[in-house]
Design an enzyme around this catalytic site. Structure first.
Site, short mmCIF file in Angstrom:
data_model
loop_
_atom_site.label_atom_id
_atom_site.label_comp_id
_atom_site.label_asym_id
_atom_site.label_seq_id
_atom_site.Cartn_x
_atom_site.Cartn_y
_atom_site.Cartn_z
N GLY A 9 0.96 -1.08 0.01
CA GLY A 9 0.05 0.33 0.11
C GLY A 9 0.99 1.30 0.17
O GLY A 9 1.55 1.39 -1.05
N ALA A 25 2.77 4.63 -3.10
CA ALA A 25 2.70 4.13 -4.31
C ALA A 25 1.58 3.01 -4.64
O ALA A 25 1.16 3.12 -5.64
CB ALA A 25 4.03 3.18 -4.38
N ILE A 46 8.04 4.05 4.42
CA ILE A 46 9.00 5.19 4.68
C ILE A 46 8.45 6.40 4.92
O ILE A 46 8.54 7.04 5.87
CB ILE A 46 10.00 5.18 3.43
CG1 ILE A 46 11.00 3.79 3.75
CG2 ILE A 46 10.93 6.41 3.52
CD1 ILE A 46 12.04 3.94 2.64
N VAL A 99 8.36 9.68 4.21
CA VAL A 99 8.99 10.87 4.35
C VAL A 99 8.57 11.55 3.32
O VAL A 99 9.19 12.89 3.12
CB VAL A 99 10.33 10.85 4.78
CG1 VAL A 99 10.42 10.00 6.17
CG2 VAL A 99 11.21 10.18 3.86
N ALA A 113 7.25 16.44 -0.37
CA ALA A 113 7.37 17.50 -1.39
C ALA A 113 7.21 16.93 -2.90
O ALA A 113 7.38 15.90 -3.17
CB ALA A 113 8.92 18.43 -1.05
N LYS A 158 4.22 24.90 -2.73
CA LYS A 158 5.26 24.84 -3.15
C LYS A 158 5.59 25.50 -4.24
O LYS A 158 5.23 25.09 -5.20
CB LYS A 158 5.94 23.48 -2.86
CG LYS A 158 7.28 23.26 -3.37
CD LYS A 158 7.77 21.82 -3.51
CE LYS A 158 9.35 21.99 -4.12
NZ LYS A 158 9.89 20.41 -4.08
N LEU A 198 9.44 2.62 -4.72
CA LEU A 198 11.06 2.28 -4.33
C LEU A 198 11.23 0.93 -4.80
O LEU A 198 12.43 0.65 -4.88
CB LEU A 198 11.03 2.57 -2.81
CG LEU A 198 10.76 3.63 -2.32
CD1 LEU A 198 10.77 3.61 -0.69
CD2 LEU A 198 11.75 4.73 -2.58
N THR A 201 11.45 14.22 -6.47
CA THR A 201 10.79 13.30 -7.65
C THR A 201 10.45 11.89 -7.28
O THR A 201 9.95 11.22 -8.17
CB THR A 201 12.16 13.21 -8.62
OG1 THR A 201 13.32 12.44 -7.98
CG2 THR A 201 12.46 14.49 -9.35
N ILE A 235 7.67 10.92 -5.66
CA ILE A 235 6.21 10.74 -5.88
C ILE A 235 5.76 11.02 -7.28
O ILE A 235 5.11 10.27 -7.74
CB ILE A 235 5.43 11.83 -4.93
CG1 ILE A 235 5.48 11.41 -3.55
CG2 ILE A 235 3.93 11.98 -5.45
CD1 ILE A 235 4.76 12.35 -2.51
#
Length: 496
Positions: free
Chosen positions: A13, A16, A45, A47, A50, A78, A331, A342, A344
């Protein structure tokens, strides 16, 4: 495997998995069964906070309401990234999502700026960039005008865990079936080697025709089961560890990310509406974990809300990101450190690429080869852009930076730097997600000074050129008076 694709199984899940599930269910609209398997016991992960502007396309196609999205994911605006200490200590520059100047036809704006600078103009390139000017004043507003000179592209900072939960609700509403459980065994066809089912610890069998590997760096399907090799880029990008810690939010929320170079890596600062995201990316060959902890915690600007979490990684990519009937996303497909936000986007582009090439009556090798070729060039061009930040530096304070300056770099990046240094020209590959303005800002920011400029920039006289540049600068300043502070915009726009 020339048989119809009737069921897609997503293993894992997180961001991704749920980005994949949401987009597949939106586009295929019930034509294909989609099942996602994940375990709450396996951490993510999470984190990635952005993004870059193409996230708008993804969210818009899903039909997300921007105001609801901002509220649900604790997001902020952003406009770019501020790079501090990268060329030398105590110096900074911006890589914004805007384009300095305006379209000048066959001769790009930077050539006119280079000519004007040679004639004595003191204005920096960023003085002609609306995104930069808004960053400096911590302002934002949505601009509705067809005039490209007022274009102000933006992305978001958001909590990626909350984003995954937001998309999960959307995907399940569209018919995606979520199954809780750990994968104990992966079943394969003895003849073809294709994966046929996932067996859970509970004994449940999850059968499928196409499997999406969203199991993170372990790559349970693509690497561990199918044995696809990992192509390491450690020689170019030796950072292999990160420490991440949340802290209390700032009273005033910056509309940009901060990337602060340290002795053996760099530190991120990302503002959200409920907290700040902080982290240190570093190379364990140059910095111990204890020293990294001290560097991170000693440079926090607000009170830490938790203890730092250590994340180990290896930069590079899975040699084949689609192999047999498995497509790796996130990942599981590779990792490029989050310097230019980059991670996401690579999930997004993988899902979009898969949908454009989605097999109907069977998976042809020509389709798989085309998918892999596009994935390869996308990863490589992003890696080139990240390597640029490290390689072109003038820091003398640590072996890490000296070694980055002296390391060999990929031939394509060598050529791009040489071309810009010689005459200020920039040419991009078709699959490079960073366009001319991005390369321009980073190359100039890192200290590459072009020796020449395009002859078309010499057509205008000195006075005429100065008048033209003054008009462009004034036009870029004009929208600022109509903007709100970043916090005021969020408060008004996201008000229920």
């Amino acid at each position: 495997m020339m048989k119809p694709i009737r069921k897609v199984v997503i293993a894992g899940g997180g961001t991704a998995g749920w980005m994949t599930a949401a987009m597949l269910s939106k586009v295929l609209q019930g034509q294909i069964e989609i099942q996602l398997v994940e375990s709450q016991e396996i951490g993510i992960i999470g984190v990635g906070e952005a993004t870059i502007p193409p996230i708008h396309t993804f969210n818009t196609y899903l039909g997300l309401d921007e105001k609801e999205f901002l509220r649900e994911t604790k997001a902020t605006i952003k406009l770019g990234i501020k790079f501090e200490n990268w060329r030398v200590k105590d110096e900074s520059y911006f890589h914004t999502f805007g384009a300095p100047g305006t379209n000048m036809g066959f001769c790009s704006f930077q050539h006119y700026w280079l000519r004007a600078k040679k004639d004595g103009m003191s204005a920096s390139l960023w003085d002609f960039d609306l995104n930069y000017l808004a960053c400096q004043q911590q302002k934002f507003n949505k601009i509705n005008t067809p005039n490209p000179i007022y274009d102000m592209p933006y992305a978001y900072h958001f909590d990626s865990g909350l984003y995954g939960q937001f998309l999960r609700k959307l995907a399940e509403k569209a018919g995606v079936v979520r199954t809780e459980g750990k994968i104990e065994h992966v079943q394969r066809d003895a003849e073809s080697g294709y994966i046929t089912a996932l067996q859970l610890q509970s004994g449940q069998q999850i059968e499928g025709d196409l499997f999406i590997d969203c199991t993170g760096q372990r790559g349970l399907l693509i690497k561990q089961t199918l044995g696809v090799d990992f192509e390491s880029w450690h020689e170019y990008l030796p950072a292999d560890t990160a420490l991440a810690v949340p802290s209390e939010r700032f009273e005033h929320t910056l509309p940009y990310t901060r990337s602060i170079a340290q002795a053996a890596g760099w530190q991120w600062r990302i503002p959200l509406t409920h907290r700040n995201g902080n982290g240190l990316v570093y190379s364990s060959a140059y910095l111990s974990d204890d020293d990294a902890h001290q560097t991170l915690m000693g440079n926090l600007e607000t009170k830490a809300l938790d203890e730092p979490r250590k994340i180990s990684f290896q930069t590079g990519r899975t040699a084949q990101q689609w192999h047999k009937n498995v497509v790796s996303v996130g990942l599981a497909s590779g990792f490029l450190e989050p310097l230019e936000s980059t991670s996401i986007h690579l999930i997004q582009s993988a899902v979009v690429r898969l949908l454009k090439m989605f097999p109907n009556d069977g998976m042809a090798q020509s389709t798989i080869d085309a998918y892999n070729a596009e994935s390869k060039i996308e990863f490589e061009t992003i890696a080139d852009f990240i390597i640029l930040h490290y390689h072109v530096n003038a820091r003398q304070d640590s072996d890490f930076w000296k070694d980055r300056r002296n390391m060999a770099i990929p031939p394509r990046l060598q050529h791009k730097i040489a071309l810009f240094r010689s005459n200020g020209a920039i040419f991009n590959d078709a699959h490079d997600i960073f366009r001319d303005a991005s390369w321009l800002q980073v190359m100039l920011g890192q200290g590459i000074e072009p020796k020449d400029f395009h002859p078309a920039a010499k057509v205008a006289g000195v006075a005429e050129l100065r008048t033209m540049m003054d008009k462009i600068a004034a036009a870029k300043q004009q929208p600022l008076s109509q903007m709100l502070s970043h916090d005021e915009f969020l408060a008004r726009y996201c008000k229920v």
